[in-house]
Design an enzyme around this catalytic site. Structure first.
Site, PDB file in Angstrom:
ATOM      1  CG  ASP A  37      12.114 203.452   4.981  1.00  0.00           C
ATOM      2  OD1 ASP A  37      10.896 203.790   3.670  1.00  0.00           O
ATOM      3  OD2 ASP A  37      12.643 201.693   5.472  1.00  0.00           O
ATOM      4  CB  THR A  97      14.139 188.434   2.201  1.00  0.00           C
ATOM      5  OG1 THR A  97      13.957 187.496   2.779  1.00  0.00           O
ATOM      6  CG2 THR A  97      15.181 189.266   1.364  1.00  0.00           C
ATOM      7  CG  PHE A 136      20.647 184.845  14.967  1.00  0.00           C
ATOM      8  CD1 PHE A 136      20.224 184.001  14.642  1.00  0.00           C
ATOM      9  CD2 PHE A 136      22.456 185.634  14.739  1.00  0.00           C
ATOM     10  CE1 PHE A 136      21.052 183.203  13.667  1.00  0.00           C
ATOM     11  CE2 PHE A 136      23.544 185.151  14.041  1.00  0.00           C
ATOM     12  CZ  PHE A 136      22.993 184.033  13.192  1.00  0.00           C
ATOM     13  NE  ARG A 180      14.404 186.418  21.940  1.00  0.00           N
ATOM     14  CZ  ARG A 180      15.091 186.345  23.116  1.00  0.00           C
ATOM     15  NH1 ARG A 180      14.322 185.751  23.624  1.00  0.00           N
ATOM     16  NH2 ARG A 180      15.745 186.940  24.056  1.00  0.00           N
ATOM     17  CE  LYS A 234      17.405 184.648  11.279  1.00  0.00           C
ATOM     18  NZ  LYS A 234      17.040 186.564  10.380  1.00  0.00           N
ATOM     19  CG  PHE A 242      12.253 178.532  21.679  1.00  0.00           C
ATOM     20  CD1 PHE A 242      11.630 178.842  20.937  1.00  0.00           C
ATOM     21  CD2 PHE A 242      13.519 178.721  22.652  1.00  0.00           C
ATOM     22  CE1 PHE A 242      11.905 179.722  20.436  1.00  0.00           C
ATOM     23  CE2 PHE A 242      14.316 180.445  22.112  1.00  0.00           C
ATOM     24  CZ  PHE A 242      12.577 180.754  20.604  1.00  0.00           C
ATOM     25  CB  SER A 255       2.851 172.312  24.698  1.00  0.00           C
ATOM     26  OG  SER A 255       2.888 172.104  25.793  1.00  0.00           O
ATOM     27  N   GLY A 256       2.022 174.627  22.749  1.00  0.00           N
ATOM     28  CA  GLY A 256       0.730 175.433  23.367  1.00  0.00           C
ATOM     29  C   GLY A 256       0.557 175.598  21.640  1.00  0.00           C
ATOM     30  CB  CYS A 308      11.358 185.403  11.490  1.00  0.00           C
ATOM     31  SG  CYS A 308      12.199 186.873  11.407  1.00  0.00           S
TER      32      CYS A 308
END
Length: 436
Positions: free
Chosen positions: A30, A88, A160, A162, A216, A261, A264-265, A272
């Site tokens: 880095d 990106t 993938f 989270r 993806k 998933f 609701s909210g 992402c």
């Protein structure tokens, strides 16, 4: 195997630490010297559950030595496989900006010019289909003066992960996608992921780089659309006086829908979903195709914060002019300090535009908040944020918010609009869920 990871952001740092946990020798490359120093001290440069423990175990003076960081690209010559984990970001038109990836590929290509043996480069950053083969590979070939598929390999391995559960997600994947356009690169990728596949008994998808890139986007686009659909249904349920969560529990029993998933909210955010959905929409529109469902998913998501503030407005006679409003939750989701595209940002902006003053609290994201919102007072606890408030909105579903009780009694006016349906107390306060 010996692995180098270019980039030490949320993905790069997590991947490096997890590969070390799987027994590989890993070096993080880095340009940020402070990040490099932090990792080499055995500390995590970002907040992610379980990450600090892995870095402490494998890096630093007391670690196993399987993980270290450097600013020197030449270290990749001592490894077998390099993963590009660079940002990106999103352009104004929604498309992705490959400039950071291109710069990284250019630097890596120059380094590989001195590689005496075969080396495989794997793109792990999220890029639109065709980017690996049409953009990254030609840069590597030009700068190294070598031919892909003959003197070095190129692959694509989408992530993938989270935020908040990235370590768990990496070590317990529902799938491992390996994209390559030559057999030797694919073999190297198989070797890298063999310990993970064996330990987690994860299914492996082997395909070409273009398809791996699309998997993806399809994955995140589908999930974003699912969240927006349940939010749309939840909004309808509220208007009709129906409990949206009871409806969701029932339809989640259908295997074709599943229970995941369906909460609701106030909507999705983070680094992402917004970026990936915008990028695949832009890529589709560039071909002349109008992705109606994905555009609708974005539209529903953008409206949810407005609905949250509008519900609060219904209960404030002052119409926010000078009202003190507590905002509970700043991070885009629990378990992370990331505020990128957090729903708290439009909520706070809307409250301020209506004349309210905002006091906010988040367990870990307060230090990041000034980069995204202005003129906010930050409390050191939920109780302090609620004390004397004329109203409150819940934006992030941190577990500690669910247990709030007598803290609401210290409010000037106990009006609570819950964007995540997490607050357990309902008696003695004016409680509104964004969906019933």
């Amino acid at each position: 195997m010996r692995i180098s990871i270019v980039g030490s952001g949320y993905v790069g740092t997590t991947v490096a630490a997890c590969f070390a946990e799987l027994g590989h020798d890993v070096v993080n490359v880095d340009i940020d010297e402070s990040v490099v120093e932090t990792i080499n001290a055995g500390e995590a440069p970002i907040h992610e559950e379980g990450l600090s423990e892995l870095i402490a175990e494998h890096a630093g003076p007391n670690g196993t030595g399987r993980l270290r960081a450097t600013t020197d690209y030449a270290t990749v010559l001592d490894t077998d496989v390099t993963f590009l984990c660079l940002p990106t970001p999103q352009n104004d038109d929604g498309s992705i900006d490959l400039s950071i990836m291109e710069a990284g590929a250019s630097q890596l290509g120059e380094t590989l010019a001195d590689a005496p043996d075969w080396h495989t480069v794997v793109v792990k950053s999220t890029v639109v289909p065709g980017s690996t083969a049409d953009t990254i590979t030609p840069i590597l070939e030009r700068e190294s003066d070598k031919t892909a598929g003959e003197e070095f390999g190129v692959g694509m391995n989408p992530e993938f992960l989270r935020e908040g559960t990235a370590v768990h997600d990496f070590l317990n994947p529902d799938k491992v996608v390996l994209g390559a356009d030559d057999d030797r690169a694919l073999a190297d990728m198989r070797a890298v992921f063999s310990p993970l596949v064996e330990a987690a008994d994860a299914p492996v998808v082997e395909t070409d780089t273009r398809t791996a890139e699309m998997i993806k986007y399809a994955n995140n686009g589908f999930l974003a659309a699912k969240i927006s659909l349940i939010n749309d249904i939840g909004n309808i349920c509220r208007e009709l006086g129906v409990d949206a969560y009871e409806v969701a529990d029932a339809i989640g029993l259908d295997d074709r829908i599943s229970e995941q998933f369906l909460q609701s909210g106030v909507g999705w955010g983070g680094s992402c979903f917004p970026k990936d959905v915008a990028a695949i929409i832009a890529a589709a529109e560039e071909t002349g195709y109008e992705p109606a469902v994905l555009n609708a998913a974005v539209d529903v998501n953008d409206r949810q914060p407005e609905r949250l503030v509008a519900l609060l407005a219904e209960h404030l006679e002052s119409e926010f002019d000078g009202a003190e409003i507590a905002v509970l939750g700043l991070a885009f989701k629990p378990g992370t300090d990331d505020m990128r595209n957090s729903r708290a940002i439009p909520v706070i902006n809307d409250l301020q535009e209506r004349g309210a003053t905002v006091t906010a609290y988040d367990p870990v994201a307060t230090d990041n908040a000034p980069n995204y919102v202005d003129d906010v007072t930050y409390a050191d606890s939920a109780a302090a944020a609620l004390d004397g408030a004329d109203g409150a909105v819940v934006v992030t579903d941190w577990d500690e918010f669910a247990a709030l009780d007598e803290e609401f009694d210290a409010m000037e006016t106990a009006i609570v609009v819950d964007g995540r349906r997490i607050i357990e107390r309902r008696d003695g306060i004016t409680y509104e869920g964004l969906t019933w």
